[in-house]
Scaffold this motif. Structure first.
Motif, short mmCIF file in Angstrom:
data_model
loop_
_atom_site.label_atom_id
_atom_site.label_comp_id
_atom_site.label_asym_id
_atom_site.label_seq_id
_atom_site.Cartn_x
_atom_site.Cartn_y
_atom_site.Cartn_z
N GLU A 1 -12.02 -53.75 50.92
CA GLU A 1 -12.00 -54.18 49.52
C GLU A 1 -11.72 -55.68 49.37
OE1 GLU A 1 -8.02 -51.86 50.03
OE2 GLU A 1 -10.04 -51.83 50.88
N HIS A 2 -11.28 -56.32 50.44
CA HIS A 2 -11.00 -57.75 50.38
C HIS A 2 -12.13 -58.58 51.01
CE1 HIS A 2 -6.94 -56.94 49.02
NE2 HIS A 2 -6.80 -56.08 50.01
N MET A 3 -13.22 -57.91 51.35
CA MET A 3 -14.33 -58.61 52.01
C MET A 3 -15.53 -58.71 51.08
SD MET A 3 -13.86 -57.14 55.89
CE MET A 3 -15.05 -58.31 56.57
N SER A 4 -16.69 -59.04 51.65
CA SER A 4 -17.89 -59.27 50.85
C SER A 4 -18.32 -58.02 50.10
CB SER A 4 -19.03 -59.73 51.76
OG SER A 4 -19.48 -58.65 52.58
N GLY B 1 -7.65 -50.49 53.53
CA GLY B 1 -6.94 -51.71 53.19
C GLY B 1 -7.61 -53.01 53.53
N ILE B 2 -8.79 -52.97 54.17
CA ILE B 2 -9.47 -54.20 54.55
C ILE B 2 -10.79 -54.40 53.79
CG2 ILE B 2 -10.59 -55.45 56.45
CD1 ILE B 2 -8.46 -54.37 58.31
N ALA C 1 -17.24 -54.09 50.90
CA ALA C 1 -16.37 -53.41 49.95
C ALA C 1 -17.04 -52.19 49.33
CB ALA C 1 -15.94 -54.39 48.85
#
Length: 213
Positions: free
Chosen positions: A119-122, A116-117, A126
């Motif tokens: 995929e929202h980053m660089s 859950g984390i 991801a």
């Protein structure tokens, strides 16, 4: 080693070759091939999402993501992901990589098992996670064509019993530091493989703390 698989070019720079040599020297063939497939699936996910990413850094991240499970870290007090991230950091510094790139790879490896984390980053964070999750648990399996999957597995085969064998490899790499699995998917591994393992419970820790109220 084949240089282009499923349309993805495998990096062949001096740094990429050094990463390959270093990881092959300490990991089993099963884990090395898993790392290669993770890179390829991660790169394909990046291309599909039209993401801009450094393929060489993605390759190093994929190569090192399970290094923390190897024998040299058997006495480590840290999560295996942190050991792998630290090993990649040292490797990249030795090869003169910029600190920003080193930090991205460190984060990618440290977070690759945290749902859950990433995929929202660089891009690198991801994509390392995406590649690993696809190869281990088939995450977004149908986003890849059967031809892509077949070409990758033909180049870097999943050996018979891979599903159970990789769980066993995770367990052997963490059994000496069960406390590091708290709050992570790694707790599932030890819960399955070690009859003496007892999960820490977050609610129990809160209610049993030294606070009076």
């Amino acid at each position: 080693m084949k240089r282009i698989v499923a349309g993805v070019e495998i990096p062949d720079s001096a740094m990429a070759r050094a990463a390959t040599d270093q990881v092959r020297a300490i990991e089993s063939e099963l884990m090395f091939r898993h790392a290669m497939r993770a890179f390829l699936f991660g790169a394909l996910a990046g291309h599909r999402g039209q993401m801009t990413f450094d393929a060489e850094l993605l390759y190093v991240g994929a190569m090192f993501h399970n290094v923390g499970l190897s024998a040299e870290h058997q006495r480590s007090p840290y999560r295996f992901e942190v050991d792998g991230a630290n090993a990649a950091r040292e490797f990249l510094r030795q090869h003169g990589a910029p600190e920003r790139s080193i930090e991205a790879v460190w984060e990618a490896i440290a977070l690759h098992t945290t749902p859950g984390i990433p995929e929202h980053m660089s891009g690198i964070v991801a994509l390392v996670s995406a590649g690993v999750q696809m190869d281990v648990r088939g995450a977004r399996y149908d986003d890849f064509t059967s031809r892509q999957r077949d070409e990758i597995v033909q180049a870097f085969p999943r050996e018979a019993g891979f599903k159970k064998k990789i769980i066993e490899a995770y367990a052997r790499g963490m059994e000496h530091r069960p406390e590091t699995t708290f709050g992570t998917v790694n707790a599932d591994v030890l819960d399955r493989s070690d009859p003496n393992y007892r999960r820490l419970n977050f609610c129990g820790l809160v209610l049993g703390s030294d606070w009076s109220t």
